[in-house]
Design a protein around this motif. Structure first.
Motif, PDB file in Angstrom:
ATOM      1  N   ALA A   1      14.305   1.151  -9.928  1.00 30.99           N
ATOM      2  CA  ALA A   1      15.806   1.819  -9.285  1.00 30.99           C
ATOM      3  C   ALA A   1      16.893   1.083  -9.850  1.00 30.99           C
ATOM      4  O   ALA A   1      17.899   1.830  -9.677  1.00 30.99           O
ATOM      5  CB  ALA A   1      15.195   0.928  -8.094  1.00 30.99           C
ATOM      6  N   PRO A   2      16.978   0.344 -10.398  1.00 33.01           N
ATOM      7  CA  PRO A   2      18.431  -0.316 -10.825  1.00 33.01           C
ATOM      8  C   PRO A   2      19.182   0.595 -12.614  1.00 33.01           C
ATOM      9  O   PRO A   2      20.738   0.879 -12.009  1.00 33.01           O
ATOM     10  CB  PRO A   2      18.047  -1.263 -11.844  1.00 33.01           C
ATOM     11  CG  PRO A   2      16.250  -2.386 -10.867  1.00 33.01           C
ATOM     12  CD  PRO A   2      15.859  -0.817 -10.745  1.00 33.01           C
ATOM     13  N   ARG A   3      18.366   1.089 -12.722  1.00 38.08           N
ATOM     14  CA  ARG A   3      18.638   2.200 -14.065  1.00 38.08           C
ATOM     15  C   ARG A   3      18.808   3.796 -13.378  1.00 38.08           C
ATOM     16  O   ARG A   3      19.795   4.271 -13.395  1.00 38.08           O
ATOM     17  CB  ARG A   3      17.898   2.676 -14.999  1.00 38.08           C
ATOM     18  CG  ARG A   3      18.299   3.491 -15.781  1.00 38.08           C
ATOM     19  CD  ARG A   3      16.546   4.268 -16.875  1.00 38.08           C
ATOM     20  NE  ARG A   3      15.391   4.440 -15.641  1.00 38.08           N
ATOM     21  CZ  ARG A   3      15.875   6.134 -16.157  1.00 38.08           C
ATOM     22  NH1 ARG A   3      17.236   6.926 -16.143  1.00 38.08           N
ATOM     23  NH2 ARG A   3      15.488   6.410 -15.620  1.00 38.08           N
ATOM     24  N   GLN A   4      18.095   3.911 -12.513  1.00 37.74           N
ATOM     25  CA  GLN A   4      18.876   4.692 -10.985  1.00 37.74           C
ATOM     26  C   GLN A   4      20.198   4.484 -10.504  1.00 37.74           C
ATOM     27  O   GLN A   4      21.019   5.771 -10.348  1.00 37.74           O
ATOM     28  CB  GLN A   4      17.780   5.430 -10.019  1.00 37.74           C
ATOM     29  CG  GLN A   4      16.407   5.866 -10.373  1.00 37.74           C
ATOM     30  CD  GLN A   4      16.298   7.199 -11.403  1.00 37.74           C
ATOM     31  OE1 GLN A   4      17.637   7.919 -11.008  1.00 37.74           O
ATOM     32  NE2 GLN A   4      16.018   7.734 -12.133  1.00 37.74           N
ATOM     33  N   VAL A   5      20.528   3.828 -10.016  1.00 36.64           N
ATOM     34  CA  VAL A   5      21.151   3.146  -8.929  1.00 36.64           C
ATOM     35  C   VAL A   5      22.696   3.227  -9.969  1.00 36.64           C
ATOM     36  O   VAL A   5      23.775   4.056  -9.823  1.00 36.64           O
ATOM     37  CB  VAL A   5      21.228   1.613  -8.810  1.00 36.64           C
ATOM     38  CG1 VAL A   5      22.655   1.189  -8.065  1.00 36.64           C
ATOM     39  CG2 VAL A   5      20.300   1.160  -7.537  1.00 36.64           C
TER      40      VAL A   5
ATOM     41  N   GLU B   1       0.749  -1.303  -0.108  1.00 40.06           N
ATOM     42  CA  GLU B   1       0.594  -0.181  -0.009  1.00 40.06           C
ATOM     43  C   GLU B   1       0.638   1.102   0.008  1.00 40.06           C
ATOM     44  O   GLU B   1       0.187   2.152  -0.304  1.00 40.06           O
ATOM     45  CB  GLU B   1      -0.530  -0.141   1.289  1.00 40.06           C
ATOM     46  CG  GLU B   1      -1.796  -1.161   1.175  1.00 40.06           C
ATOM     47  CD  GLU B   1      -2.501  -1.323   2.524  1.00 40.06           C
ATOM     48  OE1 GLU B   1      -2.452  -0.505   3.637  1.00 40.06           O
ATOM     49  OE2 GLU B   1      -3.876  -2.017   2.460  1.00 40.06           O
ATOM     50  N   ASN B   2       2.027   1.062   0.666  1.00 45.39           N
ATOM     51  CA  ASN B   2       2.784   2.760   0.354  1.00 45.39           C
ATOM     52  C   ASN B   2       3.924   2.280  -0.665  1.00 45.39           C
ATOM     53  O   ASN B   2       5.076   3.503  -0.160  1.00 45.39           O
ATOM     54  CB  ASN B   2       3.071   2.315   2.378  1.00 45.39           C
ATOM     55  CG  ASN B   2       2.043   2.674   3.495  1.00 45.39           C
ATOM     56  OD1 ASN B   2       1.460   3.948   2.967  1.00 45.39           O
ATOM     57  ND2 ASN B   2       1.945   1.738   3.871  1.00 45.39           N
ATOM     58  N   THR B   3       3.924   1.369  -1.236  1.00 44.85           N
ATOM     59  CA  THR B   3       5.773   1.609  -1.935  1.00 44.85           C
ATOM     60  C   THR B   3       4.805   1.694  -3.225  1.00 44.85           C
ATOM     61  O   THR B   3       3.660   1.280  -3.900  1.00 44.85           O
ATOM     62  CB  THR B   3       5.602   0.195  -2.193  1.00 44.85           C
ATOM     63  OG1 THR B   3       5.992  -0.240  -1.198  1.00 44.85           O
ATOM     64  CG2 THR B   3       6.833  -0.401  -3.184  1.00 44.85           C
ATOM     65  N   LEU B   4       5.637   2.606  -3.880  1.00 45.81           N
ATOM     66  CA  LEU B   4       5.337   3.149  -5.616  1.00 45.81           C
ATOM     67  C   LEU B   4       6.012   1.684  -6.502  1.00 45.81           C
ATOM     68  O   LEU B   4       7.362   2.240  -6.469  1.00 45.81           O
ATOM     69  CB  LEU B   4       5.642   4.141  -6.148  1.00 45.81           C
ATOM     70  CG  LEU B   4       5.247   5.670  -4.984  1.00 45.81           C
ATOM     71  CD1 LEU B   4       5.133   6.195  -5.504  1.00 45.81           C
ATOM     72  CD2 LEU B   4       3.152   4.894  -5.127  1.00 45.81           C
ATOM     73  N   TRP B   5       5.810   1.174  -7.214  1.00 45.85           N
ATOM     74  CA  TRP B   5       6.318  -0.199  -7.813  1.00 45.85           C
ATOM     75  C   TRP B   5       7.238  -0.297  -8.876  1.00 45.85           C
ATOM     76  O   TRP B   5       8.423  -0.859  -9.638  1.00 45.85           O
ATOM     77  CB  TRP B   5       5.711  -1.465  -8.238  1.00 45.85           C
ATOM     78  CG  TRP B   5       5.390  -1.597  -6.308  1.00 45.85           C
ATOM     79  CD1 TRP B   5       3.921  -1.872  -5.810  1.00 45.85           C
ATOM     80  CD2 TRP B   5       5.912  -2.731  -5.657  1.00 45.85           C
ATOM     81  NE1 TRP B   5       4.029  -2.930  -4.908  1.00 45.85           N
ATOM     82  CE2 TRP B   5       5.635  -3.019  -4.521  1.00 45.85           C
ATOM     83  CE3 TRP B   5       7.534  -3.175  -5.833  1.00 45.85           C
ATOM     84  CZ2 TRP B   5       5.894  -4.353  -3.577  1.00 45.85           C
ATOM     85  CZ3 TRP B   5       8.836  -3.858  -5.470  1.00 45.85           C
ATOM     86  CH2 TRP B   5       7.292  -4.458  -3.957  1.00 45.85           C
ATOM     87  N   MET B   6       7.020   1.562  -9.016  1.00 45.43           N
ATOM     88  CA  MET B   6       6.638   1.979 -10.777  1.00 45.43           C
ATOM     89  C   MET B   6       8.233   2.795 -10.273  1.00 45.43           C
ATOM     90  O   MET B   6       9.239   2.886 -10.512  1.00 45.43           O
ATOM     91  CB  MET B   6       6.056   3.058 -11.456  1.00 45.43           C
ATOM     92  CG  MET B   6       6.546   4.711 -10.413  1.00 45.43           C
ATOM     93  SD  MET B   6       4.804   5.846 -11.124  1.00 45.43           S
ATOM     94  CE  MET B   6       3.457   3.938 -11.118  1.00 45.43           C
ATOM     95  N   PHE B   7       8.976   2.885  -8.870  1.00 43.72           N
ATOM     96  CA  PHE B   7       9.608   3.694  -8.959  1.00 43.72           C
ATOM     97  C   PHE B   7      11.018   2.492  -8.267  1.00 43.72           C
ATOM     98  O   PHE B   7      12.206   2.695  -9.032  1.00 43.72           O
ATOM     99  CB  PHE B   7       9.387   4.608  -7.637  1.00 43.72           C
ATOM    100  CG  PHE B   7       9.461   5.807  -8.272  1.00 43.72           C
ATOM    101  CD1 PHE B   7      10.325   6.964  -7.994  1.00 43.72           C
ATOM    102  CD2 PHE B   7       7.846   5.874  -7.746  1.00 43.72           C
ATOM    103  CE1 PHE B   7       9.973   8.045  -8.550  1.00 43.72           C
ATOM    104  CE2 PHE B   7       7.683   7.238  -8.108  1.00 43.72           C
ATOM    105  CZ  PHE B   7       8.627   8.379  -8.621  1.00 43.72           C
ATOM    106  N   VAL B   8      10.777   1.560  -7.898  1.00 45.09           N
ATOM    107  CA  VAL B   8      11.632   0.169  -7.468  1.00 45.09           C
ATOM    108  C   VAL B   8      11.771  -0.573  -8.856  1.00 45.09           C
ATOM    109  O   VAL B   8      13.368  -0.962  -8.368  1.00 45.09           O
ATOM    110  CB  VAL B   8      10.802  -0.834  -6.870  1.00 45.09           C
ATOM    111  CG1 VAL B   8      11.440  -2.049  -7.031  1.00 45.09           C
ATOM    112  CG2 VAL B   8      10.089  -0.486  -5.611  1.00 45.09           C
ATOM    113  N   GLN B   9      10.842  -0.556 -10.051  1.00 43.71           N
ATOM    114  CA  GLN B   9      11.417  -1.063 -11.246  1.00 43.71           C
ATOM    115  C   GLN B   9      12.434  -0.356 -12.420  1.00 43.71           C
ATOM    116  O   GLN B   9      13.467  -0.638 -12.717  1.00 43.71           O
ATOM    117  CB  GLN B   9       9.969  -1.664 -12.705  1.00 43.71           C
ATOM    118  CG  GLN B   9       8.744  -2.090 -11.457  1.00 43.71           C
ATOM    119  CD  GLN B   9       7.843  -2.288 -12.255  1.00 43.71           C
ATOM    120  OE1 GLN B   9       7.728  -1.084 -13.366  1.00 43.71           O
ATOM    121  NE2 GLN B   9       6.855  -2.862 -11.901  1.00 43.71           N
TER     122      GLN B   9
END
Length: 271
Positions: A53-57, A43-51
């Protein structure tokens, strides 16, 4: 469930109905807790940001390399401030924790009914609040600077040192205390000749270990304005100066490694 035979071998017996139901009920609670936590996380996680994340790292890692080594000349003073925060905070914490520990130990407290619960409350209160929260509170009271960081480290250290020290006091060899008492010694003499010598190795080890922990904690207190190298890290993060951030990470890692080595050597020499 196994029980022991006379020769020590295991004899397996089937669980009773009550034990089986309790076992199933325990597993049901565990699974229910896992499902509840998973749903709460979703409920408190935006999975689009999680997906993403590897590119951001990869992107941030590319911006952080190579470190800006020329920035090192501006880090010596904040690093020295961080070491001072940890060292002075540890010394102040030891000064306050030692009497609290003697008041909390059953064999040295003047009142097991009134004084000991208060001392235990002080220890628990100190351990339950993180040093970063202490620093955030003290910065709002005392203003930004090293003083807030030193007191925050000290308040956090009281619980750690006090708990381990009063447990060491309770585990002393009471025959030595009885031997000193048999000579007609006073309470202070019993403390000096029978209790303190027995707890000194533990006290030294606890103090050095806490100093090592405080080195790590003091590196981030600057994020809330309590001074030290964390303040430079906060400024670099706010300005997106990633090469400076990577250099600060390297300096923090090196500082922690060196403090860990010193702490291990000192504890080995004492204990």
């Amino acid at each position: 469930m196994p029980i022991r035979d006379r020769d020590g071998s295991n004899i397996w017996q089937r669980r009773t109905s009550r034990q089986q139901w309790l076992s199933w009920f325990g597993w049901l609670l565990l699974v229910s807790l896992f499902i509840f936590c998973w749903r709460l996380m979703n409920e408190n996680t935006l999975w689009m940001f999680v997906q993403d994340a590897p590119r951001q790292v990869i992107d941030i890692t590319d911006r952080m390399t190579p470190p800006r080594w020329s920035y090192m000349e501006r880090l010596w003073k904040p690093l020295w401030d961080t070491l001072n925060i940890a060292t002075l905070g540890t010394l102040l914490g030891i000064t306050m924790a030692v009497p609290v520990a003697f008041l909390a130990a059953r064999n040295t407290t003047p009142s097991d009914r009134y004084v000991r619960p208060v001392a235990i409350l002080v220890i628990v209160s100190s351990r339950s609040i993180n040093s970063l929260i202490w620093a955030l509170l003290l910065v709002s009271i005392l203003g930004p600077g090293l003083l807030a960081g030193i007191i925050a480290i000290a308040l956090r250290s009281i619980g750690f040192i006090g708990k381990l020290l009063y447990e060491a006091i309770e585990e002393i060899d009471h025959s030595q205390v009885e031997a000193v008492l048999a000579t007609g010694a006073s309470g202070s003499q019993v403390l000096d000749y029978a209790i303190v010598p027995q707890i000194m190795p533990a006290f030294a080890g606890i103090s050095v270990f806490r100093w090592d922990i405080n080195i790590r904690e003091s590196t981030v207190l600057g994020l809330v304005g309590a001074g030290g190298i964390g303040l430079e890290l906060s400024h670099s993060l706010n300005t997106l100066a990633w090469p400076q951030v990577s250099l600060i990470f390297i300096v923090i890692l090196g500082t922690v490694v060196v403090s860990e080595w010193i702490s291990a050597r000192v504890r080995h020499a004492i204990i």
